[in-house]
Enzyme design. Structure first.
Site, mmCIF file in Angstrom:
data_model
loop_
_atom_site.group_PDB
_atom_site.id
_atom_site.type_symbol
_atom_site.label_atom_id
_atom_site.label_comp_id
_atom_site.label_asym_id
_atom_site.label_seq_id
_atom_site.Cartn_x
_atom_site.Cartn_y
_atom_site.Cartn_z
ATOM 1 N N GLN A 282 0.816 -1.211 0.000
ATOM 2 C CA GLN A 282 0.000 0.000 0.000
ATOM 3 C C GLN A 282 0.848 1.257 0.000
ATOM 4 O OE1 GLN A 282 -1.332 0.826 4.442
ATOM 5 N NE2 GLN A 282 -1.712 -1.338 3.941
ATOM 6 N N HIS B 32 0.215 5.777 0.862
ATOM 7 C CA HIS B 32 -0.689 6.826 1.329
ATOM 8 C C HIS B 32 -0.411 8.122 0.578
ATOM 9 C CE1 HIS B 32 -1.621 3.996 4.431
ATOM 10 N NE2 HIS B 32 -0.452 4.118 5.031
ATOM 11 N N GLU C 33 2.667 7.810 8.833
ATOM 12 C CA GLU C 33 2.495 6.931 9.989
ATOM 13 C C GLU C 33 3.823 6.416 10.514
ATOM 14 O OE1 GLU C 33 -0.074 4.037 8.077
ATOM 15 O OE2 GLU C 33 1.573 2.613 7.913
ATOM 16 N N HIS D 119 4.781 0.310 1.133
ATOM 17 C CA HIS D 119 5.124 -0.492 2.306
ATOM 18 C C HIS D 119 4.093 -1.592 2.530
ATOM 19 C CE1 HIS D 119 2.331 2.600 3.684
ATOM 20 N NE2 HIS D 119 2.026 1.833 4.737
ATOM 21 N N ARG E 294 -4.228 0.479 -2.183
ATOM 22 C CA ARG E 294 -3.668 -0.872 -2.150
ATOM 23 C C ARG E 294 -3.355 -1.392 -3.555
ATOM 24 N NH1 ARG E 294 -7.931 -0.431 1.395
ATOM 25 N NH2 ARG E 294 -7.389 -0.738 3.600
#
Length: 215
Positions: A6, A8, A43, A173, A192
């Site tokens: 995935q 972001h 994150e 990642h 994804r």
């Protein structure tokens, strides 16, 4: 259980993607919806188990070829080399092949899984044994998924308890093994590309991802 390959979006990308899907009338809870909000999602994953393994960013072509050479010497299918050696220095093209030509890789994935089912990691050198165990975990959790080929292309990050990995926007990642705490902005924007039964968005994945190899 291994979590998906995935990426972001940045805040600007999230705002643009969210507005486009809103304008298109795609409901927020629709399975095909990619952007759930207008926020970025950087994150930090902090390992809480004694061992935590993840995939992060793309390795150099030299690393990919060296890794593949050891796998082939241990019995990995030649079809894997035929598909991936030519794009070892071009992660973008390698990823594009995986996410846009899934059917093309079905035979390669099947042969790879047959090898993984027959090989005993303890009989291999330490580096290859660790990689094979990683592949076996992914294969067991997501059989037949072409996303397993990302294991060849990406860095394998091993964290001990208390160590952490920061994932910026655009960084491809996946978390493969272990238990950890994620600290992030309040966003559900996850694009994804593999190792999942959820919605995959190949176009957005290729657009958002940073494919520059890193050390």
């Amino acid at each position: 259980k291994p979590l998906s390959i995935q990426v972001h979006p940045s805040k600007i990308q999230a705002e643009s993607g969210f507005d486009l899907e809103e304008a298109a009338g795609i409901p927020l809870d629709a399975p095909e919806r990619t952007y759930k909000d207008r926020s970025a999602k950087p994150e930090l994953i902090i390992a809480l188990s004694e061992e935590f393994v993840g995939l992060a960013s793309f390795a150099t072509g030299a690393t990919v070829r060296e890794r593949l050479s050891r796998w082939l010497a241990s019995g990995a299918p030649q079809s894997l080399a035929e598909e991936m050696v030519s794009v070892a220095d071009d992660p973008r093209e390698a990823a594009r092949r995986i996410v846009e030509n899934v059917s093309r890789h079905s035979g390669v994935v099947l042969e790879l899984e047959q090898w993984l089912a027959s090989v005993t990691p303890s009989h291999l050198d330490p580096a290859t044994a660790a990689e094979v165990q990683l592949l076996q975990q992914v294969s067991s959790a997501h059989p037949g998924d072409a996303g397993i080929l990302f294991v060849l292309l990406m860095h394998h990050v091993h964290l001990k308890r208390g160590e952490a990995l920061f994932v910026a926007d655009g960084e491809v990642h996946a978390y493969i093994k272990g238990f950890g705490l994620e600290v992030m902005l309040p966003s559900d924007n996850v694009v994804r590309a593999g190792l999942t039964s959820k919605h995959k968005d190949a176009e957005s994945f290729m657009e958002l991802s940073n494919f520059s190899p890193t050390k």
